[in-house]
Design an enzyme around this catalytic site. Structure first.
Site, PDB file in Angstrom:
ATOM      1  N   ARG A 162     -27.865 -30.103 -42.158  1.00  0.00           N
ATOM      2  CA  ARG A 162     -28.889 -29.115 -42.498  1.00  0.00           C
ATOM      3  C   ARG A 162     -30.232 -29.824 -42.512  1.00  0.00           C
ATOM      4  O   ARG A 162     -30.323 -31.022 -42.740  1.00  0.00           O
ATOM      5  CB  ARG A 162     -28.606 -28.496 -43.861  1.00  0.00           C
ATOM      6  CG  ARG A 162     -27.264 -27.786 -43.978  1.00  0.00           C
ATOM      7  CD  ARG A 162     -27.046 -27.278 -45.397  1.00  0.00           C
ATOM      8  NE  ARG A 162     -25.774 -26.568 -45.538  1.00  0.00           N
ATOM      9  CZ  ARG A 162     -24.623 -27.139 -45.901  1.00  0.00           C
ATOM     10  NH1 ARG A 162     -24.599 -28.451 -46.164  1.00  0.00           N
ATOM     11  NH2 ARG A 162     -23.517 -26.424 -46.000  1.00  0.00           N
ATOM     12  N   LYS A 186     -25.071 -29.071 -50.353  1.00  0.00           N
ATOM     13  CA  LYS A 186     -25.267 -28.134 -51.444  1.00  0.00           C
ATOM     14  C   LYS A 186     -24.473 -28.574 -52.668  1.00  0.00           C
ATOM     15  O   LYS A 186     -23.338 -29.030 -52.560  1.00  0.00           O
ATOM     16  CB  LYS A 186     -24.841 -26.726 -51.016  1.00  0.00           C
ATOM     17  CG  LYS A 186     -25.684 -26.161 -49.886  1.00  0.00           C
ATOM     18  CD  LYS A 186     -25.214 -24.781 -49.483  1.00  0.00           C
ATOM     19  CE  LYS A 186     -26.070 -24.203 -48.365  1.00  0.00           C
ATOM     20  NZ  LYS A 186     -25.604 -22.861 -47.929  1.00  0.00           N
ATOM     21  N   HIS A 258     -31.850 -24.344 -38.041  1.00  0.00           N
ATOM     22  CA  HIS A 258     -30.383 -24.338 -38.014  1.00  0.00           C
ATOM     23  C   HIS A 258     -29.823 -24.348 -36.597  1.00  0.00           C
ATOM     24  O   HIS A 258     -28.614 -24.475 -36.413  1.00  0.00           O
ATOM     25  CB  HIS A 258     -29.875 -23.093 -38.739  1.00  0.00           C
ATOM     26  CG  HIS A 258     -29.112 -23.404 -39.993  1.00  0.00           C
ATOM     27  ND1 HIS A 258     -29.537 -24.322 -40.918  1.00  0.00           N
ATOM     28  CD2 HIS A 258     -27.935 -22.916 -40.462  1.00  0.00           C
ATOM     29  CE1 HIS A 258     -28.664 -24.374 -41.913  1.00  0.00           C
ATOM     30  NE2 HIS A 258     -27.685 -23.539 -41.652  1.00  0.00           N
ATOM     31  N   ARG A 261     -27.787 -27.378 -35.671  1.00  0.00           N
ATOM     32  CA  ARG A 261     -26.526 -27.379 -36.435  1.00  0.00           C
ATOM     33  C   ARG A 261     -25.525 -26.424 -35.790  1.00  0.00           C
ATOM     34  O   ARG A 261     -24.350 -26.765 -35.636  1.00  0.00           O
ATOM     35  CB  ARG A 261     -26.820 -26.974 -37.877  1.00  0.00           C
ATOM     36  CG  ARG A 261     -25.616 -26.917 -38.812  1.00  0.00           C
ATOM     37  CD  ARG A 261     -26.108 -26.746 -40.248  1.00  0.00           C
ATOM     38  NE  ARG A 261     -25.086 -26.296 -41.172  1.00  0.00           N
ATOM     39  CZ  ARG A 261     -24.268 -27.101 -41.828  1.00  0.00           C
ATOM     40  NH1 ARG A 261     -24.319 -28.410 -41.627  1.00  0.00           N
ATOM     41  NH2 ARG A 261     -23.378 -26.619 -42.682  1.00  0.00           N
ATOM     42  N   HIS A 284     -18.723 -27.463 -45.018  1.00  0.00           N
ATOM     43  CA  HIS A 284     -18.369 -26.137 -45.502  1.00  0.00           C
ATOM     44  C   HIS A 284     -17.229 -26.250 -46.512  1.00  0.00           C
ATOM     45  O   HIS A 284     -16.250 -26.963 -46.269  1.00  0.00           O
ATOM     46  CB  HIS A 284     -17.914 -25.234 -44.351  1.00  0.00           C
ATOM     47  CG  HIS A 284     -19.029 -24.792 -43.468  1.00  0.00           C
ATOM     48  ND1 HIS A 284     -18.830 -24.338 -42.176  1.00  0.00           N
ATOM     49  CD2 HIS A 284     -20.377 -24.731 -43.672  1.00  0.00           C
ATOM     50  CE1 HIS A 284     -20.000 -24.010 -41.645  1.00  0.00           C
ATOM     51  NE2 HIS A 284     -20.941 -24.241 -42.528  1.00  0.00           N
ATOM     52  N   TYR A 293     -17.997 -19.823 -35.797  1.00  0.00           N
ATOM     53  CA  TYR A 293     -18.330 -20.532 -34.562  1.00  0.00           C
ATOM     54  C   TYR A 293     -17.233 -20.373 -33.514  1.00  0.00           C
ATOM     55  O   TYR A 293     -17.497 -20.460 -32.320  1.00  0.00           O
ATOM     56  CB  TYR A 293     -18.548 -22.016 -34.850  1.00  0.00           C
ATOM     57  CG  TYR A 293     -19.730 -22.283 -35.742  1.00  0.00           C
ATOM     58  CD1 TYR A 293     -21.029 -22.249 -35.251  1.00  0.00           C
ATOM     59  CD2 TYR A 293     -19.552 -22.550 -37.097  1.00  0.00           C
ATOM     60  CE1 TYR A 293     -22.116 -22.475 -36.065  1.00  0.00           C
ATOM     61  CE2 TYR A 293     -20.637 -22.781 -37.923  1.00  0.00           C
ATOM     62  CZ  TYR A 293     -21.907 -22.746 -37.408  1.00  0.00           C
ATOM     63  OH  TYR A 293     -22.978 -22.963 -38.222  1.00  0.00           O
TER      64      TYR A 293
END
Length: 322
Positions: A162, A186, A258, A261, A284, A293
């Site tokens: 990110r 995150k 993004h 990514r 993730h 994806y």
């Protein structure tokens, strides 16, 4: 039975009171108020056309009918997308909750009407040739800032980081011997991700030829990517780096921080990577997030199949089964 409301107010009057409540008591933004005013004005007109003049006379089918009306459109309005219709339904539900709270209605007739679910949007991914053009455009000048820009974009594409993870990197997060980088995602969750030879060369060139000069302009510091004043590169500045490179590369608009990514994930899956490996690389927490994806990859597989398989190119109408 529920008791009738103490006051019977027109729908348009309740809309005005609700908007005043949002502005004064809730501090809603001007754009939000403008959207609500437009959507609720259309709702009031729809009810008036159906002969409903006071808020207490609105019934649940009218709310559902308004949603269908939005999606179908009319002579004066184009059909609304799912996301736009959902925004209008949220405004209508807020209006009815407000009326219930103020004792204008006995029940919230909008409670069971759910906003439509917007279609699942596929992430934008660049073709591999477009990525190469973008990266070449970033380092075209050979100046310290151009070397930094090339290293930044190479790192983003090589690791799937990110933008916040990339600008937050410290020099010590790099392991140049192992060609890995420690990314902090995150919630402070960390993961170590490998990077390839192209990114390694770009980052090394930046560290040797550019970062010392940038660092000397400020107070130094541990961050890997520095701005022209020697301070940490911000997310906004990193976005401008990407935007400028995309313009020089002649790529169409809509490329966001993004994009690389998304391209990283899509190209890995196109190359045969397992979705759970890509999940770990992207950081993730759930594989469900990563599986969006795979939708791109299935479309790509279908395209290749349709052009490459001999039986896919034939029109089966009138042919005999063998």
């Amino acid at each position: 039975m529920s008791s009738p409301p103490a006051r019977r107010l027109s729908v348009s009057r309740v809309v005005r009171d609700f908007l005043d409540h949002l502005a004064v008591e809730r501090g809603a933004a001007a754009n939000t108020l403008s959207s609500y005013r437009r959507d609720l004005g259309r709702y009031a007109a729809y009810l008036a056309a159906a002969g409903v003049d006071t808020i207490d006379r609105v019934e649940a089918p009218a709310v559902g009918g308004f949603l269908a009306h939005l999606r179908e459109g009319d002579a004066d309005h184009m059909p609304l997308s799912a996301s736009s219709a959902a925004r209008a339904v949220v405004a209508v539900r807020g209006l009815h909750r407000f009326a219930l709270r103020d004792g204008l209605v006995a029940v919230d007739v909008s409670r069971e009407v759910k906003p439509p679910t917007p279609p699942r949007r596929l992430p934008k991914a660049l073709a591999q040739e477009e990525v190469e053009r973008l990266l070449e455009a970033a380092g075209y000048a050979g100046t310290p800032l151009a070397l930094r820009d090339r290293a930044l974009l190479e790192a983003l594409y090589a690791t799937g980081a990110r933008i916040s993870e990339a600008v937050g990197l410290a020099v010590d997060d790099l392991d140049t011997d192992e060609r890995t980088v420690l990314l902090t995602g995150k919630g402070g969750k960390q993961r170590r991700v490998p990077f390839g030879s192209y990114a390694a060369r770009a980052v090394e060139a930046y560290l040797v030829q550019a970062r010392p000069a940038l660092s000397a302009a400020g107070t130094g510091g541990p961050r890997l990517f520095l701005n022209s004043r020697g301070g940490p590169l911000s997310r906004q500045s990193a976005w401008l780096v990407l935007k400028a490179a995309a313009e020089r590369a002649g790529l169409a608009g809509g490329i966001s921080p993004h994009t690389l990514r998304h391209s990283f994930a899509t190209h890995l899956l196109d190359g045969g990577a397992d979705v759970r490996v890509v999940q770990e690389l992207l950081g993730h927490s759930s594989v469900t997030t990563t599986q969006i994806y795979t939708l791109i990859t299935v479309d790509r597989l279908r395209e290749v199949y349709a052009t490459a398989h001999p039986r896919a190119r034939l029109d089966p109408v009138g042919t005999a089964m063998r």
